[in-house]
Design a protein around this motif. Structure first.
Motif, short mmCIF file in Angstrom:
data_model
loop_
_atom_site.label_atom_id
_atom_site.label_comp_id
_atom_site.label_asym_id
_atom_site.label_seq_id
_atom_site.Cartn_x
_atom_site.Cartn_y
_atom_site.Cartn_z
N THR A 9 -21.81 -66.82 35.09
CA THR A 9 -22.78 -66.15 36.09
C THR A 9 -23.37 -64.70 35.73
OG1 THR A 9 -21.85 -67.71 37.76
CG2 THR A 9 -22.96 -65.79 38.48
N ASP A 48 -30.10 -71.57 44.43
CA ASP A 48 -28.74 -71.64 43.63
C ASP A 48 -27.87 -72.69 43.63
OD1 ASP A 48 -26.08 -70.80 42.55
OD2 ASP A 48 -25.82 -69.34 44.03
N LEU A 49 -28.01 -73.72 42.79
CA LEU A 49 -27.04 -75.02 42.72
C LEU A 49 -25.78 -74.90 42.30
CD1 LEU A 49 -27.79 -77.87 43.09
CD2 LEU A 49 -28.47 -77.92 40.67
N CYS A 85 -23.31 -73.08 44.19
CA CYS A 85 -23.37 -71.56 44.65
C CYS A 85 -22.32 -70.96 44.64
CB CYS A 85 -24.13 -71.38 45.83
SG CYS A 85 -23.40 -71.98 47.35
N ASP A 93 -24.11 -76.30 47.86
CA ASP A 93 -22.61 -76.52 47.28
C ASP A 93 -22.05 -77.64 47.87
OD1 ASP A 93 -19.87 -76.24 46.23
OD2 ASP A 93 -20.62 -74.44 45.44
N SER A 153 -28.55 -71.73 38.07
CA SER A 153 -27.14 -72.32 38.27
C SER A 153 -26.34 -72.27 37.13
CB SER A 153 -27.63 -73.99 38.53
OG SER A 153 -26.26 -74.64 38.45
N PRO A 170 -24.25 -74.58 36.28
CA PRO A 170 -23.61 -75.84 36.91
C PRO A 170 -22.26 -76.34 36.43
CG PRO A 170 -24.92 -75.98 34.47
CD PRO A 170 -24.98 -74.36 35.09
N LEU A 216 -30.26 -72.45 33.47
CA LEU A 216 -28.94 -72.96 33.52
C LEU A 216 -28.05 -72.37 32.64
CD1 LEU A 216 -30.00 -76.74 33.38
CD2 LEU A 216 -29.73 -75.35 35.29
#
Length: 200
Positions: free
Chosen positions: A46, A63-64, A66, A92, A131, A133, A161
């Motif tokens: 991140t 924000d996928l 999160c 989330d 994200s 992921p 990503l």
């Protein structure tokens, strides 16, 4: 059995702590807790995504995955010419993570809509999908996740990503291309790839 950060309701004790992170030149304080991803502080992936990006100043940001909200809250707290022109969603499956994201947004004076996946409006169109992921949910589950959310991109929207090189970043990039989603590596740092996905 130990919790996974992708469990909906963690069974571990809700042990909370404050952590700090410098994002876009500002030192921000967040509350984290056991039972969520990277509860000890901002994870490297991140940090790479945030460090290589500038905060969107307008449009719909999602924000996928999160977690406790470092991406969503940092974006929502960043200066914008017209804050009303930027909407930030945090998604989330972990309810404790969503609770922490709401808490951290309030603490920063930021507006973040933190919700479960099925609580996102069906007609929401996203301009910026960011994200880190959840790779460890498994390849098929990850593919299903991305194919659920990428179609929400606006015509000019992009997804960013961040994925570890040793966790399949290059094969994920190829797979996205094979699914008709043009994907470019726009950065590489500390063993992580930053991928940008656009609409076909």
């Amino acid at each position: 059995m130990a919790d996974h950060y992708f469990d909906r309701t963690p069974s571990s004790d809700d042990r909370r702590q404050d952590v700090t992170a410098v994002v876009w030149g500002r030192e921000l304080t967040f509350t984290t807790a056991s039972g969520v991803f990277s509860h000890g502080g901002l994870d490297k992936a991140t940090a790479v995504l945030l460090g290589a990006s500038t905060p969107p100043t307008s449009g719909v940001v999602l924000d996928l995955g999160c977690g406790w909200g470092p991406i969503a809250c940092s974006v929502a707290a960043a200066p914008a010419d017209d804050p009303a022109g930027r909407t930030v969603w945090a998604v989330d499956v972990n309810e404790r993570a969503l609770e922490l994201t709401r808490l951290n947004a309030e603490r920063l004076g930021a507006d973040v809509r933190a919700v479960l996946p099925d609580e996102v409006p069906d007609d929401l169109v996203v301009d910026h999908l960011w994200s880190n992921p959840p790779i460890r949910i498994g390849k098929q589950a990850l593919h299903d996740l991305l194919l659920r959310w990428l179609p929400r991109l606006s015509p000019d929207g992009t997804a960013r990503l961040v994925v570890g090189r040793n966790l399949g970043a290059d094969s994920l990039q190829r797979w996205l291309g094979e699914q008709g989603w043009p994907t470019t590596r726009i950065g590489s740092e500390k063993g992580f790839r930053l991928l940008e996905v656009r609409r076909p």
